[in-house]
Design an enzyme around this catalytic site. Structure first.
Site, PDB file in Angstrom:
ATOM      1  N   CYS A 259      19.512  40.811  -6.740  1.00  0.00           N
ATOM      2  CA  CYS A 259      18.605  42.166  -6.590  1.00  0.00           C
ATOM      3  C   CYS A 259      19.230  42.746  -7.728  1.00  0.00           C
ATOM      4  O   CYS A 259      18.880  43.463  -8.296  1.00  0.00           O
ATOM      5  CB  CYS A 259      18.682  42.901  -5.082  1.00  0.00           C
ATOM      6  SG  CYS A 259      17.999  41.926  -4.322  1.00  0.00           S
TER       7      CYS A 259
ATOM      8  N   HIS B 126      11.939  50.600  -3.259  1.00  0.00           N
ATOM      9  CA  HIS B 126      11.189  50.267  -1.887  1.00  0.00           C
ATOM     10  C   HIS B 126      12.167  50.992  -0.831  1.00  0.00           C
ATOM     11  O   HIS B 126      12.946  51.280  -0.818  1.00  0.00           O
ATOM     12  CB  HIS B 126      10.392  49.706  -1.836  1.00  0.00           C
ATOM     13  CG  HIS B 126      11.283  48.876  -1.986  1.00  0.00           C
ATOM     14  ND1 HIS B 126      12.062  47.877  -3.432  1.00  0.00           N
ATOM     15  CD2 HIS B 126      12.151  47.475  -1.159  1.00  0.00           C
ATOM     16  CE1 HIS B 126      12.913  46.615  -3.059  1.00  0.00           C
ATOM     17  NE2 HIS B 126      13.470  46.251  -1.083  1.00  0.00           N
ATOM     18  N   ILE B 127      11.323  51.533  -0.190  1.00  0.00           N
ATOM     19  CA  ILE B 127      11.697  51.896   0.912  1.00  0.00           C
ATOM     20  C   ILE B 127      10.678  51.011   1.902  1.00  0.00           C
ATOM     21  O   ILE B 127       9.464  51.046   1.900  1.00  0.00           O
ATOM     22  CB  ILE B 127      10.767  53.422   1.120  1.00  0.00           C
ATOM     23  CG1 ILE B 127      11.408  54.836   0.550  1.00  0.00           C
ATOM     24  CG2 ILE B 127      11.326  53.528   2.839  1.00  0.00           C
ATOM     25  CD1 ILE B 127      11.437  56.169   0.912  1.00  0.00           C
TER      26      ILE B 127
END
Length: 354
Positions: free
Chosen positions: A198, A259-260
């Site tokens: 990531c 992002h959530i």
């Protein structure tokens, strides 16, 4: 009467009263954590609804950046407690080049357990791989880039490119180099990884005796991962600065897909902002394309400005001390670090999407 052309004398100022300066003192800079909280608020207001690998669903925006000062403070977020031991032990595990999740778990840091579990590995087709063997993930790429990965127990000394040591050597010998890069993204090895990187690439920059770092993170889980990643790369910058006789400068955090997860929305509202009073907390407008939808609060901009307030105020960032002189990156131990003045708000529980 004073003589013509002369200035009348003024009585001296009373003790303790100073002349007003022509240039007022500039206000202190805003708290660095407000950048993170602002990112959360922006995603909640403007993010697109997107499906994802885990099946959880996200609100997402593409492209965000924040800059954290490392000179007199350490960016361990304070609007919730961040797992400092986990940050430290995971980074030391990366530096060691380990890919064994059980090694990290034995120290009480279980953040990789799910991705190294038997069920998870079998689901990826790694049924012949021992439980806990994550494949050629971060540590392997940092210390043995290009080597052939066999398993987590094999010996890789002298194999591949030791990118981390090369970064340190270049900082010492050619600090103006624009190629001081540490990269975990190896397309050849991606199919062998339990989880592709990531936080994919970071670059180091030296000026005026200070070391700064910029991270490009292709995928940022704003609730769980990003607070951890901020602290981790800030810590790496401190460590490399220490052994290269530099001072920490800035950490610049660049996010791709920020992002959530949908199941993190309510916890993050507790951390970052209050719900819009008297309004539906969310509305999907259906204008998205290819299965996406825009996150659209019902309130107007004026109402949002009035109603969205910080639920938790950031507290002063702590300081990080390195307790002894360390000569090489491999010599660092967990006992060498001390966090001082960390007084965060309480923990906010969020489930990890696997």
């Amino acid at each position: 009467m004073p003589a013509a052309g002369s200035e009348p004398s003024r009585p001296p100022s009373p003790p303790g009263v100073q002349e007003q300066s022509a240039e007022p003192r500039p206000p202190p800079p805003p708290h660095g954590e407000l950048q993170y909280l602002g990112q959360i608020e922006h995603i909640l207001r403007c993010g697109f609804r997107r499906d994802d690998r885990t099946g959880t669903g996200t609100l997402s925006v593409f492209g965000m950046q924040a800059r954290y000062n490392l000179r007199d403070e350490f960016p361990l977020l304070t609007t919730k407690r961040v797992f400092w031991k986990g940050v430290l032990e995971e980074l030391l595990w990366f530096i060691k080049g380990s890919t064994n999740a059980k090694e990290l778990s034995s120290k009480g840091v279980k953040i990789w357990d799910a991705n190294g579990s038997r069920d998870f590995l079998d689901g990826l087709g790694f049924s012949d791989r021992a439980e806990g063997d994550l494949g050629p993930v971060y540590g392997f790429q940092w210390r043995h880039f290009g080597a052939e990965y066999k398993d987590m127990d094999s010996e890789y000394s002298g194999q591949g490119v030791d990118q981390l040591q090369k970064v340190i050597d270049t900082i010492k010998t050619n600090p103006n180099d624009r190629r001081i890069i540490l990269c975990a993204w190896n397309p050849k090895d991606l199919p062998l990884m339990a989880l592709p990187p990531c936080h994919a690439l970071c670059q180091f920059y030296v000026v005026n005796g200070e070391l700064s770092c910029q991270l490009y993170q292709r995928s940022g889980d704003m609730g769980l991962g990003v607070p951890f990643n901020i602290a981790s790369y800030a810590l790496l910058t401190y460590m490399i600065a220490h052994i290269t006789d530099l001072k920490p400068g800035d950490f610049v955090h660049t996010l791709g897909d920020a992002h959530i997860y949908l199941n993190h929305i309510e916890p993050l509202k507790t951390q970052a902002l209050m719900e819009l009073r008297g309004q539906s907390s969310r509305s999907l407008d259906g204008d998205g394309q290819a299965g996406t939808s825009r996150w659209a609060p019902v309130a107007t901009d004026t109402e949002r400005d009035r109603c969205c307030e910080l639920q938790r105020e950031p507290r002063p960032f702590p300081k990080l001390k390195i307790l002894r002189k360390v000569e090489t990156i491999d010599d660092f131990q967990a006992e060498d670090f001390q966090i001082e003045g960390y007084n965060p708000n309480p923990t906010i529980k969020m489930e990890m999407a696997v």
